[in-house]
Design an enzyme around this catalytic site. Sequence first.
Site, PDB file in Angstrom:
ATOM      1  N   HIS A 638       0.836  -1.207   0.000  1.00 32.83           N
ATOM      2  CA  HIS A 638       0.000   0.000   0.000  1.00 32.83           C
ATOM      3  C   HIS A 638       0.866   1.250   0.000  1.00 32.83           C
ATOM      4  O   HIS A 638       2.045   1.235   0.374  1.00 32.83           O
ATOM      5  CB  HIS A 638      -0.919   0.014   1.232  1.00 32.83           C
ATOM      6  CG  HIS A 638      -0.249   0.478   2.485  1.00 32.83           C
ATOM      7  ND1 HIS A 638      -0.304   1.781   2.926  1.00 32.83           N
ATOM      8  CD2 HIS A 638       0.521  -0.194   3.383  1.00 32.83           C
ATOM      9  CE1 HIS A 638       0.384   1.896   4.044  1.00 32.83           C
ATOM     10  NE2 HIS A 638       0.892   0.713   4.347  1.00 32.83           N
ATOM     11  N   CYS A 639       0.281   2.344  -0.439  1.00 32.41           N
ATOM     12  CA  CYS A 639       0.850   3.682  -0.279  1.00 32.41           C
ATOM     13  C   CYS A 639      -0.249   4.533   0.331  1.00 32.41           C
ATOM     14  O   CYS A 639      -0.940   4.066   1.231  1.00 32.41           O
ATOM     15  CB  CYS A 639       1.377   4.232  -1.598  1.00 32.41           C
ATOM     16  SG  CYS A 639       0.209   4.131  -2.977  1.00 32.41           S
ATOM     17  N   ARG A 640      -0.462   5.746  -0.154  1.00 29.18           N
ATOM     18  CA  ARG A 640      -1.560   6.548   0.388  1.00 29.18           C
ATOM     19  C   ARG A 640      -2.884   6.184  -0.267  1.00 29.18           C
ATOM     20  O   ARG A 640      -3.881   5.934   0.398  1.00 29.18           O
ATOM     21  CB  ARG A 640      -1.290   8.044   0.206  1.00 29.18           C
ATOM     22  CG  ARG A 640      -2.404   8.929   0.774  1.00 29.18           C
ATOM     23  CD  ARG A 640      -2.089  10.403   0.606  1.00 29.18           C
ATOM     24  NE  ARG A 640      -0.918  10.770   1.381  1.00 29.18           N
ATOM     25  CZ  ARG A 640      -0.934  11.050   2.689  1.00 29.18           C
ATOM     26  NH1 ARG A 640      -2.087  10.989   3.358  1.00 29.18           N
ATOM     27  NH2 ARG A 640       0.164  11.381   3.329  1.00 29.18           N
ATOM     28  N   SER A 646       2.472   2.048  -4.747  1.00 24.84           N
ATOM     29  CA  SER A 646       2.266   0.634  -4.417  1.00 24.84           C
ATOM     30  C   SER A 646       1.937  -0.183  -5.660  1.00 24.84           C
ATOM     31  O   SER A 646       2.305  -1.364  -5.751  1.00 24.84           O
ATOM     32  CB  SER A 646       1.153   0.498  -3.377  1.00 24.84           C
ATOM     33  OG  SER A 646      -0.041   1.110  -3.827  1.00 24.84           O
TER      34      SER A 646
END
EC number: 3.1.3.16
Length: 695
Positions: A638-640, A646
């Site tokens: 995940h990222c934001r 991601s």
Amino acid sequence: MFLKKLLKGSSNSTRPRGATFNGIYTGGDNLSGSSEQNYNNSLTTSTKQTNRQTLLLKSMEYINGSSTYYGNYMDYFDIPVQLFVGGEQSEIYPMLSYNQSLKSLILDFNKITEIPDCITLLPNLNHLSLAANQLTHVPEFLSQLKSLETFEIGINQFTCFPLNVCKIKSLTSLHLETNNIKSLPEEFLNLVNLKDLSLFDNQLKEIPDSLPNNIEKLNLGCNDISSSKSDSLIRISHSLTTLNLSENKIEELDESLSCLVNVKTLMLDCNMIKVIPGSVLGSWKSLVTLNLPHNLISDLPPEVILLSNLRIIDLRGNNFENCKKLIPTESSTPISFKIEDFIQNKERINSLKFDNIEILPTTNSIINSNNNNYEVITTTATTKNIIENKEDNDEKLLNNSTISIVLDSNNKSENNEINENNQLLTTDDDYNTDKNDSFTESEDIIKKIQIELDSIEIQQKQLLLKQIKLKEKMKKEKNKLFKFQQQEIIHQEQLPQSKPENEKLTNIPEQQQKQQQQQQQQEVQQPIITLTKSTSSKVEVEMIVPNQLIFWQSIVPDLIIDKLYLGCRECAMNKSWLKDNNVTHILTVANFKPLYPDLFKYLIINIEDVDEANIYQHFKEMNAFIDEGREKGGVLIHCRAGVSRSASATMAFIMMKNSLKFQEAFDITIKGRPRIYPNIGFINQLKKFEKDLFK
């Protein structure tokens, strides 16, 4: 030193790397190393030109007399010299002048390592933001800025709280997010004007004791706080309206939190809370927004129904098994839930509702059941007033010698039990006994009184039921009358020569109309209490709070390939879902602190979602981590937003693991998560990675 830098920058045609002149950046640090150089070579000429154009657009010339200057992402090493113009010339810095006009200076995301003393040439500066720089201390001379109220120095390199901040007595808002602060000094109490404090993402182990007395907004999220007990919260409870304790390690809510009677917004996201004490929750009378997502809560206390101001409650990612069973598996239609659906103790709900219904008895009222003349008892529909007046009303009910009641025709037998003068058999004269009366006689008297009290209670509930119906009917009729009056006004405006027959009825003054509209809005916002009679002849109370939003269905990641999930940051918060789906490893492609290091293994890749960012250098490390996670259970990437960083990491792993080209890995990833959209820089690096794989 600062002046020498300015003079050097303004006199030499070839300036040092990263110097600033007239607010325009003239060069900065380049990427170094073989990986970085290969990446730069892979960028197209058009991309480089776009980056240079973007840099020029970001630069902003200061216009003399302007009150605000933005200089974000400019790679400034110092405060731009162009700001010190337009006023009296400085004796200390002959080439600089006082700037009386500038009130807001924002220089976030630069490379400033220290605050120069020439900033005192901005005497009216009210807002100073130096977030995301390289500051390690705050100089004492900053306290000379007597107008400075907002100071933002988050995302810097403070290893302890900067003591000189305590000398800036004018501060009302202080932001110190994402540093390495472990405690607050006692001198911090001197900031008596401080109302807004953010210490988000630091290393606090407990709620600080040295909180100034007038704090209204307090952000302590993303720390290492394990206990919610705090004397300082009790001390500032008179002023505190917003409290953020999210992303900590809190397991229990201490009884001392009952002091938060003025808090309107409370955030407890991503902790380890299992139980919400009813005695604590019931004290939060002012609460409007309550965030409890991603804890371990399986039941809400019934006292939540008494929070008449509560409009938003976030319960996502908790263990409300009863609500999960109510969702149809084959239907995408959203299910509406009431707050009672999250409460297991239904009997306690009804008890609380009955206990908090206000009965206001009147005196000296005569009821004639034959001609239906009766007096309606006025009650309030707001839970707040119900709770505040309950004890007084109970006492009045016992002391009053008369009571007004309204009975249905089928209750005439009960009506006969009250004498003609409506005198209750609770006075001393009615039950006056001699001292020599036997114990049995006393028991009989007690039973008789109890029967009388039970009868009165039934009559009161029946009265309240009828009263509420009458009030609802009156409300509808008032609305009809108001609409009729409005239509008459419009009609009279269309026929200006015709006079209304009843001027008082049709010509409502503008002030009166506003008052009526405000009254209607208030009535809509108030909780509605209704009594209904079930088939078992048991009176039930229904308390409805209009416009209440309940969030509880959380976002879950997308399965891309076996044991590999791709999602946003919220997906990484949902520990219940992660554990249920056997996720053991979490790859975070962003600068986010691990939320649950005791539950999952983390790898943090600190990289920004910009074209220039070098994600290529991390492919090998990320691929090894993903491989390990899939072997031991499952992995979440995940990222934001789960869109660019991601997604690029996911595609790099699929390419490596299955010897696939970029386009093939992209097709697999977008099929599982259609919203992906990696930036152009990441795409170029993935194409370069493809060439490396197929050499």
